[in-house]
Enzyme design. Structure first.
Site, PDB file in Angstrom:
ATOM      1  CD  GLU A 191       2.360  -2.708   3.533  1.00 46.74           C
ATOM      2  OE1 GLU A 191       1.794  -2.556   2.375  1.00 46.74           O
ATOM      3  OE2 GLU A 191       2.409  -2.001   4.423  1.00 46.74           O
ATOM      4  CD  GLU A 275      -2.296  -3.530   1.893  1.00 47.39           C
ATOM      5  OE1 GLU A 275      -1.563  -2.709   1.437  1.00 47.39           O
ATOM      6  OE2 GLU A 275      -2.140  -3.998   2.969  1.00 47.39           O
TER       7      GLU A 275
END
Length: 624
Positions: A191, A275
């Site tokens: 991320e 995710e």
């Protein structure tokens, strides 16, 4: 008649020959190499297009003896892949000390079990993980080096990352699918696009150089399976890397997903949501989040119908045992500490149970996948131990007198005390009376304040409560018990992660300098209490202890609803933090931490609003 010794010798030779033959066959099977590549917009396993239906679970959050059961649960839900973070600080247990072998730190063993259960593995080694884990996975002592800045193009930090990635690679690079193992993909960083968006004070070219440096370290250390990045689809510009597959977190719109990936990956897939959230993370003092089974099934079916690969985060969350829980940060709360449970409202519960959400996903997967889905494993045993009696106790403010404090003219942070976790009692004697407003603007994170041993109040960074009125008499003593509630694991504030008192306390805006004594209570191991001691005092921090008998092993939950705030050890294992503010009201005690016969329990209770004598046990958790 054959001589008996000759007969036995022939049998022995035959057995050895069979075992050698079997061993060579097994070795050949275990070392059988495969290929996994990204080509023509698809994932190819041995040249055949393959869909990834993954579920996330973190081996560090699960007792080792349960790994196989939890992997079997994922497979019976219809998944063919397990994704797992590797937390740097979980294996680098002290500067220069590495542990990839003991109990739940045995990453190679976890990977081998996954392969035995017929599961692919997606490895997410960071070095930054997030995952609501203490400091996002970084070792706390990185902050000890003033020349080091985490998560940026900084030589001291990159040197440390290189050491970590080298140690990791030495354990797992031969377990890649190309070497006969189960690892099919490895994530580069994590991320990073969101961090780029939050840290606009750092030039974009330095962000890019750092991200490329991590990628190159992975390649140089022998990772040869496909790499991928993981970000929100709107953050690919900051987090994507040339030649590396971008995957989207939390993206429910297939059109958005495909457009984002096409822009950064040769105008083609494969398309993957790294995710997908069937639940959500949870903090102390906030409602427990829920995502309905219907919502989850609807979104997963959208992926399945459109050929979108996915990873369910979390498929099974597990537990933040010990001091491993991290914390978030926002403008409303200076810190949002994460619960001990990492149940996540996931399909497989914290204790490994099949939830209604699990059953709904399993039925959906049966309709779409072309591989067999096994039966659901039997639930592990659950027991009720009745009420655990606590027969001994000690008062912490008295116990400190047996310790040697560190003395200083000013308060010292945990880091300056060379302490990572737990608690520090800051003590100062006054030769003159003083009254007014005590202010702890440098509090990290929770404090209980005492004057001459009497509780005066609680201060909390979580609620931005930094001051209270105080009256210290002639020759009085001020004591401040400070707790580290977990280092921030996400966002720009991750670079500000010192704990304890990081600036001088003030009374009436005057800094309190001189004559500070600091007593350290890291609780790295379970405290030992003297037999027949009964010294706990109401409204003063206390340590309680006792023993209990276990006739039949099974999982159990400790009911902490009558307690205030603290931690619990059983047989040396720190089960984690409890706190009356909830929503979590129980602590998960897996049978893996129990033994038949006599077991030991120790509780550190910070608030101790009333003296305690027992802990009830339950067969089900209270998390909401």
């Amino acid at each position: 008649m054959m001589n008996l010794s000759i007969f036995k010798s022939q049998i022995k030779v035959s057995v050895i020959a069979c075992l050698l033959l079997f061993g060579l066959h097994f070795l050949s099977f275990a070392q059988q190499k495969h290929s996994f590549q990204i080509k023509d917009g698809a994932f190819l396993y041995d040249g055949k297009a393959t869909q990834i239906h993954a579920g996330e679970m973190h081996f560090a959050r699960i007792p080792k003896t349960y790994w196989r059961h939890r992997l079997q649960m994922l497979k019976a839900m219809g998944l063919n892949t397990v994704a797992t973070y590797v937390f740097w600080n979980y294996h680098n247990t002290a500067p220069g000390v590495w542990d990839f072998k003991s109990e739940s730190r045995n990453l190679p063993e976890f990977l081998r079990i996954a392969q035995e259960e017929g599961m692919f593995v997606i490895l997410r080694p960071g070095p930054y993980a997030c995952a609501e884990w203490e400091f996002g996975g970084y070792p706390w002592w990185l902050q000890q080096n003033p020349a080091l800045e985490i998560r940026t193009y900084n030589k001291a930090f990159l040197d440390s990352c290189q050491v970590y990635i080298h140690q990791l690679a030495s354990q797992v690079k031969n377990l890649q699918v190309s070497k006969g193992g189960p690892i099919i993909m490895v994530q580069a960083e994590n991320e990073f696009g969101s961090y780029v968006a939050q840290r606009k004070d750092i030039p974009l070219e330095l962000h890019k150089k750092y991200n490329l440096a991590i990628k190159q370290m992975l390649l140089d250390e022998g990772f040869d399976v496909p790499l991928f990045t993981s970000d929100g689809s709107w953050l690919f510009d900051g987090g994507s890397l040339e030649g590396v597959l971008p995957t989207a977190n939390g993206e429910g719109d297939v059109v958005n997903l495909k457009n984002a990936v096409n822009k950064y990956h040769q105008n083609q897939g494969p398309y993957m949501v790294a995710e997908y959230y069937p639940g959500w993370l949870h903090h102390w003092g906030e409602p427990f989040p829920n995502v309905s089974s219907e919502e989850v099934v609807k979104q997963l079916e959208t992926y399945l119908k459109n050929g979108v690969n996915f990873n369910i985060y979390m498929a099974h969350g597990g537990t933040n045992f010990g001091f491993t829980a991290g914390a978030n940060y926002n403008e409303e709360h200076d810190i949002q500490p994460d619960l001990t449970t990492y149940d996540y409202d996931a399909p497989v519960s914290e204790a490994g149970w099949a939830t209604p959400k699990y059953l709904a996903i399993r039925e959906l997967m049966k309709k779409y996948v072309n591989y067999p889905i096994p039966e659901i494993p039997k639930p592990l045993p659950v027991v009720n131990l009745g009420k655990i009696q606590l027969t001994k106790s000690v008062d912490l403010l008295t116990l400190k007198n047996s310790l040697t404090p560190i003395k200083s003219d000013s308060v010292l942070s945990f880091e300056k005390l060379n302490q990572g976790f737990g608690y520090v009692l800051y003590s100062k004697k006054f030769t003159q009376p003083i009254q007014g407003k005590l202010t702890l603007n440098g509090l990290r994170d929770f404090a209980v304040v005492y004057v001459n041993g009497k509780k005066k109040g609680e201060l909390s960074r979580m609620d931005k409560q930094y001051s209270l009125d105080i009256d210290i008499p002639f020759n009085g003593t001020l004591e401040i018990l400070v707790e580290n509630m977990g280092r921030i694991n996400y966002g720009a504030e991750i670079v500000h992660n010192e704990k304890g008192l990081i600036t001088s306390p003030k009374i009436n805006d005057i800094p309190l300098k001189g004559n500070w004594a600091m007593y350290q209570f890291p609780f790295a191991t379970m405290p030992t209490l003297k037999e027949n001691s009964s010294l706990a005092k109401e409204a003063r921090p206390a340590i309680y202890g006792g023993t209990f008998e276990v006739k039949q092993l099974g999982d159990v939950f400790l009911d902490m609803r009558t307690w205030g705030k603290g931690i619990v050890f059983v047989n040396g294992q720190n089960l984690g933090r409890y706190w009356k503010v909830g929503p979590q009201q129980t602590l998960y005690l897996p049978s893996a931490f129990l033994k038949k016969g006599k077991n030991e329990i120790v509780v550190f209770e910070q608030l101790n609003e009333k003296t305690q004598a027992e802990i009830p046990t339950l067969a089900e958790p209270i998390l909401k």
